[in-house]
Design a protein around this motif. Structure first.
Motif, mmCIF file in Angstrom:
data_model
loop_
_atom_site.group_PDB
_atom_site.id
_atom_site.type_symbol
_atom_site.label_atom_id
_atom_site.label_comp_id
_atom_site.label_asym_id
_atom_site.label_seq_id
_atom_site.Cartn_x
_atom_site.Cartn_y
_atom_site.Cartn_z
ATOM 1 N N GLU A 31 0.846 -1.188 0.000
ATOM 2 C CA GLU A 31 0.000 0.000 0.000
ATOM 3 C C GLU A 31 0.882 1.238 0.000
ATOM 4 O O GLU A 31 2.067 1.184 0.345
ATOM 5 C CB GLU A 31 -0.931 0.000 1.217
ATOM 6 C CG GLU A 31 -1.895 -1.174 1.252
ATOM 7 C CD GLU A 31 -2.893 -1.062 2.395
ATOM 8 O OE1 GLU A 31 -2.827 -0.055 3.143
ATOM 9 O OE2 GLU A 31 -3.734 -1.969 2.529
ATOM 10 N N TRP A 75 -0.680 1.553 -9.123
ATOM 11 C CA TRP A 75 -1.165 2.096 -7.857
ATOM 12 C C TRP A 75 -2.634 2.488 -8.065
ATOM 13 O O TRP A 75 -2.928 3.370 -8.893
ATOM 14 C CB TRP A 75 -0.361 3.316 -7.440
ATOM 15 C CG TRP A 75 0.981 3.053 -6.833
ATOM 16 C CD1 TRP A 75 1.323 3.173 -5.506
ATOM 17 C CD2 TRP A 75 2.191 2.658 -7.506
ATOM 18 N NE1 TRP A 75 2.648 2.876 -5.325
ATOM 19 C CE2 TRP A 75 3.215 2.554 -6.527
ATOM 20 C CE3 TRP A 75 2.517 2.375 -8.839
ATOM 21 C CZ2 TRP A 75 4.523 2.192 -6.835
ATOM 22 C CZ3 TRP A 75 3.816 1.988 -9.163
ATOM 23 C CH2 TRP A 75 4.798 1.903 -8.160
ATOM 24 N N LEU A 76 -3.549 1.864 -7.342
ATOM 25 C CA LEU A 76 -4.982 2.122 -7.496
ATOM 26 C C LEU A 76 -5.540 2.743 -6.227
ATOM 27 O O LEU A 76 -5.332 2.216 -5.125
ATOM 28 C CB LEU A 76 -5.732 0.822 -7.793
ATOM 29 C CG LEU A 76 -5.224 0.003 -8.986
ATOM 30 C CD1 LEU A 76 -6.033 -1.282 -9.123
ATOM 31 C CD2 LEU A 76 -5.278 0.810 -10.268
ATOM 32 N N GLU A 77 -6.237 3.868 -6.379
ATOM 33 C CA GLU A 77 -6.852 4.529 -5.230
ATOM 34 C C GLU A 77 -7.865 3.574 -4.595
ATOM 35 O O GLU A 77 -8.671 2.941 -5.284
ATOM 36 C CB GLU A 77 -7.531 5.821 -5.684
ATOM 37 C CG GLU A 77 -7.864 6.777 -4.545
ATOM 38 C CD GLU A 77 -9.214 6.476 -3.934
ATOM 39 O OE1 GLU A 77 -9.381 6.659 -2.707
ATOM 40 O OE2 GLU A 77 -10.118 6.061 -4.693
ATOM 41 N N LYS A 78 -7.791 3.437 -3.280
ATOM 42 C CA LYS A 78 -8.532 2.383 -2.579
ATOM 43 C C LYS A 78 -10.044 2.429 -2.794
ATOM 44 O O LYS A 78 -10.686 1.408 -3.005
ATOM 45 C CB LYS A 78 -8.241 2.449 -1.068
ATOM 46 C CG LYS A 78 -7.015 1.665 -0.636
ATOM 47 C CD LYS A 78 -6.959 1.599 0.889
ATOM 48 C CE LYS A 78 -5.842 0.667 1.343
ATOM 49 N NZ LYS A 78 -5.798 0.543 2.821
ATOM 50 N N ARG A 130 0.622 5.986 -0.443
ATOM 51 C CA ARG A 130 -0.196 7.189 -0.592
ATOM 52 C C ARG A 130 0.321 7.971 -1.790
ATOM 53 O O ARG A 130 1.523 8.227 -1.900
ATOM 54 C CB ARG A 130 -0.140 8.058 0.671
ATOM 55 C CG ARG A 130 -1.022 7.545 1.798
ATOM 56 C CD ARG A 130 -1.041 8.496 2.986
ATOM 57 N NE ARG A 130 -1.658 9.788 2.682
ATOM 58 C CZ ARG A 130 -2.967 10.003 2.699
ATOM 59 N NH1 ARG A 130 -3.804 9.018 2.991
ATOM 60 N NH2 ARG A 130 -3.456 11.191 2.447
ATOM 61 N N SER A 152 -3.658 4.122 -1.500
ATOM 62 C CA SER A 152 -3.742 3.288 -2.690
ATOM 63 C C SER A 152 -3.144 1.922 -2.411
ATOM 64 O O SER A 152 -2.347 1.743 -1.489
ATOM 65 C CB SER A 152 -3.007 3.950 -3.866
ATOM 66 O OG SER A 152 -1.639 4.133 -3.554
ATOM 67 N N TYR A 204 -3.916 10.350 -1.446
ATOM 68 C CA TYR A 204 -4.924 9.301 -1.352
ATOM 69 C C TYR A 204 -4.264 7.954 -1.051
ATOM 70 O O TYR A 204 -3.198 7.627 -1.581
ATOM 71 C CB TYR A 204 -5.714 9.191 -2.666
ATOM 72 C CG TYR A 204 -6.630 10.355 -2.926
ATOM 73 C CD1 TYR A 204 -7.959 10.334 -2.486
ATOM 74 C CD2 TYR A 204 -6.178 11.488 -3.597
ATOM 75 C CE1 TYR A 204 -8.807 11.408 -2.722
ATOM 76 C CE2 TYR A 204 -7.013 12.568 -3.836
ATOM 77 C CZ TYR A 204 -8.327 12.518 -3.391
ATOM 78 O OH TYR A 204 -9.165 13.582 -3.621
#
Length: 244
Positions: A47, A73-76, A49, A55, A53
């Motif tokens: 994980e 990296w994917l925003e949660k 940031r 991610s 945000y």
């Protein structure tokens, strides 16, 4: 939908109707049935940031030498891609994408989309512009490929010339093949690379006609070369007619 529109308040509105996105944005045109897991090993690796945000980080490791590795990296909350790396098997990062400033919201004021220029707007009526049609076969109008990396399927044909330019995707990466009549000025042949994007050009004789074959995309130079060298012109007349 699948339309991409840039609204630049100081310059006008531009629709990216002739751009084929690659890398993590390939979903915009790729065949949804492509089994990505056959060509990449997906793993949740941590994980982070990004742009303020939280991610999650997903690594896509290529299972063969014909494609690069990807790290996403994917925003949660939304799943929005906020950062990505494209790299070689040894870990070297060739290309980096990242948001440095981002606001995720459902509330966008109409004023954000107002064009501020006067007299030089660049606009397109989206209702009048047909979308690129999916390509059903690797046999194009006048030419075909003798080889392409496993997993890459015809995905879209740009409107720059029917049958002469076709994009192929494995669901993550993409490359395009252009076949055109050689011009009066001879272009340099061989490979060049900018970041993760390879450009490979070669000349091809078909009968009494000489063509220029160009492969462009986020694939290793050896892959681009093998694709370019497999191009066969089956009907030079068809390619001539496209040029008229």
């Amino acid at each position: 939908g699948m339309n991409v529109v840039c609204v630049l308040p100081q310059q006008g509105e531009v629709r990216l109707d002739q751009v084929i996105p690659s890398g993590p944005f390939a979903e915009a045109y790729a065949n949804e049935l492509v089994p990505v897991s056959r060509w990449y090993k997906a793993e949740l690796v941590g994980e982070d940031r990004v742009a303020g945000y939280d991610s999650v980080i997903i690594a896509l490791t290529a299972k063969d030498p014909h494609r690069y590795n990807h790290r996403l990296w994917l925003e949660k909350t939304s799943g929005l891609l906020v950062k990505s790396h494209v790299g070689e098997s040894g870990g070297k990062v060739l290309e980096n994408f990242q948001f440095t400033s981002l606001e995720i919201t459902d509330d966008l004021a109409e004023s954000e989309f107002e064009i501020q220029t006067k007299g030089r707007e660049v606009t397109h009526n989206l209702d009048d512009v047909p979308a690129p049609q999916p390509v059903q076969s690797s046999v194009m109008n006048g030419w075909d490929l003798g080889w392409r990396p496993p997993g890459f399927v015809p995905a879209a044909a740009p409107r720059t010339g029917p049958g002469r330019a076709v994009a192929f995707s494995d669901g993550v990466a993409a490359f395009s093949v252009f076949v055109e009549l050689e011009g009066a000025v001879r272009m340099p042949v061989g490979a060049s690379r900018i970041g993760a994007t390879t450009v490979y050009m070669r000349e091809l004789d078909a009968g009494n006609t000489r063509f220029l074959v160009t492969v462009v995309g986020e694939v290793p130079p050896t892959t681009a070369r093998k694709v370019a060298e497999s191009v066969r012109v089956d009907d030079a007349l068809a390619l001539h007619s496209d040029d008229s």
